[in-house]
Design a protein around this motif. Structure first.
Motif, short mmCIF file in Angstrom:
data_model
loop_
_atom_site.label_atom_id
_atom_site.label_comp_id
_atom_site.label_asym_id
_atom_site.label_seq_id
_atom_site.Cartn_x
_atom_site.Cartn_y
_atom_site.Cartn_z
N SER A 154 -18.34 10.46 -14.90
CA SER A 154 -19.65 10.45 -14.25
C SER A 154 -19.64 9.60 -13.00
N GLU A 155 -20.34 10.06 -11.97
CA GLU A 155 -20.58 9.25 -10.78
C GLU A 155 -21.81 8.38 -11.01
N HIS A 156 -21.86 7.23 -10.34
CA HIS A 156 -22.99 6.31 -10.49
C HIS A 156 -23.49 5.86 -9.12
N PRO A 157 -24.11 6.74 -8.38
CA PRO A 157 -24.63 6.35 -7.05
C PRO A 157 -25.69 5.26 -7.12
N GLU A 158 -26.34 5.13 -8.28
CA GLU A 158 -27.38 4.11 -8.43
C GLU A 158 -26.81 2.69 -8.41
N ARG A 159 -25.49 2.55 -8.58
CA ARG A 159 -24.87 1.23 -8.60
C ARG A 159 -24.23 0.85 -7.26
N ILE A 160 -24.28 1.75 -6.30
CA ILE A 160 -23.66 1.45 -5.01
C ILE A 160 -24.37 0.30 -4.32
N ALA A 161 -25.69 0.22 -4.51
CA ALA A 161 -26.45 -0.87 -3.89
C ALA A 161 -25.93 -2.23 -4.35
N ARG A 195 0.83 -1.21 0.00
CA ARG A 195 0.00 0.00 0.00
C ARG A 195 0.86 1.25 0.00
N ARG A 196 0.29 2.29 -0.62
CA ARG A 196 0.94 3.59 -0.63
C ARG A 196 0.13 4.57 0.21
N LEU A 197 0.81 5.57 0.71
CA LEU A 197 0.18 6.55 1.58
C LEU A 197 -0.56 7.59 0.73
N LEU A 198 -1.88 7.70 0.91
CA LEU A 198 -2.67 8.69 0.17
C LEU A 198 -4.00 8.89 0.88
N LYS A 199 -4.42 10.14 1.00
CA LYS A 199 -5.70 10.42 1.64
C LYS A 199 -6.85 9.88 0.80
N PHE A 200 -7.96 9.56 1.46
CA PHE A 200 -9.11 8.96 0.77
C PHE A 200 -9.75 9.97 -0.17
N MET A 201 -10.26 9.48 -1.31
CA MET A 201 -11.01 10.31 -2.24
C MET A 201 -12.06 9.45 -2.93
N SER A 202 -13.08 10.10 -3.47
CA SER A 202 -14.15 9.39 -4.17
C SER A 202 -13.64 8.86 -5.50
N ALA A 203 -14.44 7.98 -6.13
CA ALA A 203 -14.05 7.40 -7.41
C ALA A 203 -13.87 8.46 -8.49
N LYS A 204 -14.77 9.44 -8.52
CA LYS A 204 -14.67 10.50 -9.52
C LYS A 204 -13.40 11.33 -9.32
N ASP A 205 -13.11 11.67 -8.05
CA ASP A 205 -11.89 12.44 -7.77
C ASP A 205 -10.64 11.62 -8.12
N PHE A 206 -10.69 10.32 -7.87
CA PHE A 206 -9.54 9.47 -8.19
C PHE A 206 -9.29 9.46 -9.69
N GLN A 230 -10.13 11.80 -11.89
CA GLN A 230 -9.67 13.11 -12.34
C GLN A 230 -8.28 13.45 -11.81
N SER A 231 -7.94 12.98 -10.60
CA SER A 231 -6.67 13.36 -9.99
C SER A 231 -5.50 12.49 -10.43
N GLY A 232 -5.76 11.22 -10.71
CA GLY A 232 -4.63 10.34 -11.00
C GLY A 232 -4.76 9.46 -12.22
N LEU A 233 -5.96 8.90 -12.45
CA LEU A 233 -6.10 7.90 -13.51
C LEU A 233 -5.97 8.50 -14.90
N LEU A 234 -6.52 9.71 -15.11
CA LEU A 234 -6.50 10.30 -16.45
C LEU A 234 -5.08 10.50 -16.97
N SER A 235 -4.16 10.88 -16.08
CA SER A 235 -2.77 11.09 -16.52
C SER A 235 -2.16 9.78 -16.99
N SER A 274 -17.34 6.46 -13.62
CA SER A 274 -16.84 5.97 -14.92
C SER A 274 -16.24 7.12 -15.70
N VAL A 275 -15.35 6.76 -16.62
CA VAL A 275 -14.78 7.71 -17.56
C VAL A 275 -14.98 7.18 -18.96
N GLN A 276 -15.44 8.05 -19.85
CA GLN A 276 -15.67 7.68 -21.25
C GLN A 276 -14.80 8.57 -22.13
N PHE A 277 -14.08 7.96 -23.07
CA PHE A 277 -13.17 8.73 -23.91
C PHE A 277 -13.04 8.06 -25.26
#
Length: 372
Positions: free
Chosen positions: A159-166, A126-137, A139-144, A188-191
């Motif tokens: 896009s966030e998908h709160p309807e799939r959390i259940a 594991r690496r040290l990193l503060k928690f963030m939501s999937a959308k922030d993750f 935008q902050s790291g995955l896109l690069s 999710s990210v679409q490109f």
């Protein structure tokens, strides 16, 4: 070269083929692509109109899970297990033409929150990193990272998908875990990107699982679809169907949960041992510090007493009219002070004084004042 299509799974076959190498269906020799263009267009329209049929397949190494894949499509299923007991499903499927790819690559990013070092220790992998939501993750790291892989990438939406959390909560509970002790997020990210002169569209789903008690969280690529841009809308529901069909093998889960409980007990025991060792070390340091302080106090008191004794002795010499002399061996002689600048000890132990012009016996031992 003349070709034909399978009437069941629509795979492209040689004109001479008698059976489909994908689904095994017997092929009529009269259906070849050297027919008129009108017949080809009619066949393509019928293919698009015909809904896909799905079949359930099991994970191939341990039977850990099962999913539904379109009949006639190529597929593979496997499992990635980690030292901490975590298990990630890895599967992929593609259509017979090889232009539609749907998969769950099992890519996982594991982190530990800065405030949550478990008993002061970093957990393995594991690496040290503060928690963030999937959308922030995303935008902050995955896109690069994605831009490095797809230089021509054009992001269309995140896009966030709160309807799939259940569904995530249900899957977590079915794995024998307590959802009340976790936090969930999905986005999710679409490109689009260009490869070999063709324009593709890709969609990736990222799920976040945060374990509150451990102060750890994982980001996982749980599903992705990649196909030609103009076919994307046609196959997007297939990704959803496959994702919703995912099921863990309950018997396998029971075995894994039992192993995880043993692993957790071992980790807890090791953590407790580390705590006890740290406490023992701290206690030893404390004891040594107390001993050092005591020794320092005793040494200081001894020096004070020694200084006082020297002062008392010097006062006694003044009162008695004596002086302390020392030979080369360190032997001290307390004798009457005759106020002579030089003194010697003879062979009988007698002390003699004399001025600077005195010439003592060469066998006499010179003495010097101690200064006390």
């Amino acid at each position: 070269m003349n070709t034909q299509q399978c009437t069941k799974c629509h795979a492209t076959l040689k004109a001479s083929s008698k059976f489909c190498h994908i689904c095994g269906t017997a092929i009529s020799s009269t259906r070849t692509t050297d027919t008129s263009s009108q017949q080809q267009q009619s066949q393509q329209q019928q293919t698009k109109a015909q809904p896909l049929q799905f079949m359930r397949v099991r994970e191939q190494s341990q039977g850990a899970y099962s999913i539904q894949v379109p009949q006639g499509w190529h597929y593979s299923t496997t499992l990635q297990q980690y030292p901490d007991g975590n298990a990630v499903s890895i599967w992929q499927t593609q259509d017979p033409s090889g232009t539609v790819h749907i998969s769950s690559p099992g890519t996982i990013y594991s982190f530990q929150e800065p405030i949550g070092a478990f008993f002061g220790q970093m957990l393995p992998g594991r690496r040290l990193l503060k928690f963030m939501s999937a959308k922030d993750f995303i935008q902050s790291g995955l896109l690069s990272q994605l831009r490095f892989t797809y230089p021509s990438m054009q992001v269309e939406q995140v896009s966030e998908h709160p309807e799939r959390i259940a569904d995530m909560v249900q899957a977590y509970a079915s794995a024998g875990q307590n959802p009340a002790q976790a936090q969930f997020s999905i986005a999710s990210v679409q490109f689009t990107f260009t490869r070999d002169g063709k324009r593709y569209r890709q969609e990736m789903y990222i799920t976040i699982l945060r374990q509150l008690a451990m102060h750890t969280w994982d980001a996982c690529v749980t599903g992705q679809l990649c196909t030609l841009a103009d076919q994307f809308a046609q196959y997007q529901p297939v990704l959803t169907t496959i994702g919703k069909s995912f099921q863990w093998n309950q018997q396998w889960m029971q075995i894994r949960n039992a192993n995880n409980q043993m692993l957790a007990a071992q980790m807890m025991q090791q953590a407790q041992m580390r705590m006890q060792q740290a406490q023992m070390q701290a206690l030893q340091v404390q004891r040594q510090s107390i001993m050092d302080i005591g020794n320092m106090a005793q040494a200081s008191q001894a020096r004070q007493m020694e200084a006082q004794e020297r002062q008392f002795h010097a006062m006694d010499n003044i009162i008695a009219g004596n002086i302390d002399l020392r030979d080369s061996n360190g032997q001290v002689y307390n004798v009457t002070n005759d106020f002579q600048p030089q003194h010697w000890r003879d062979g009988l132990g007698q002390v003699h004084g004399g001025n600077w012009n005195a010439r003592p016996n060469i066998n006499w031992t010179p003495l010097s004042p101690t200064g006390d």
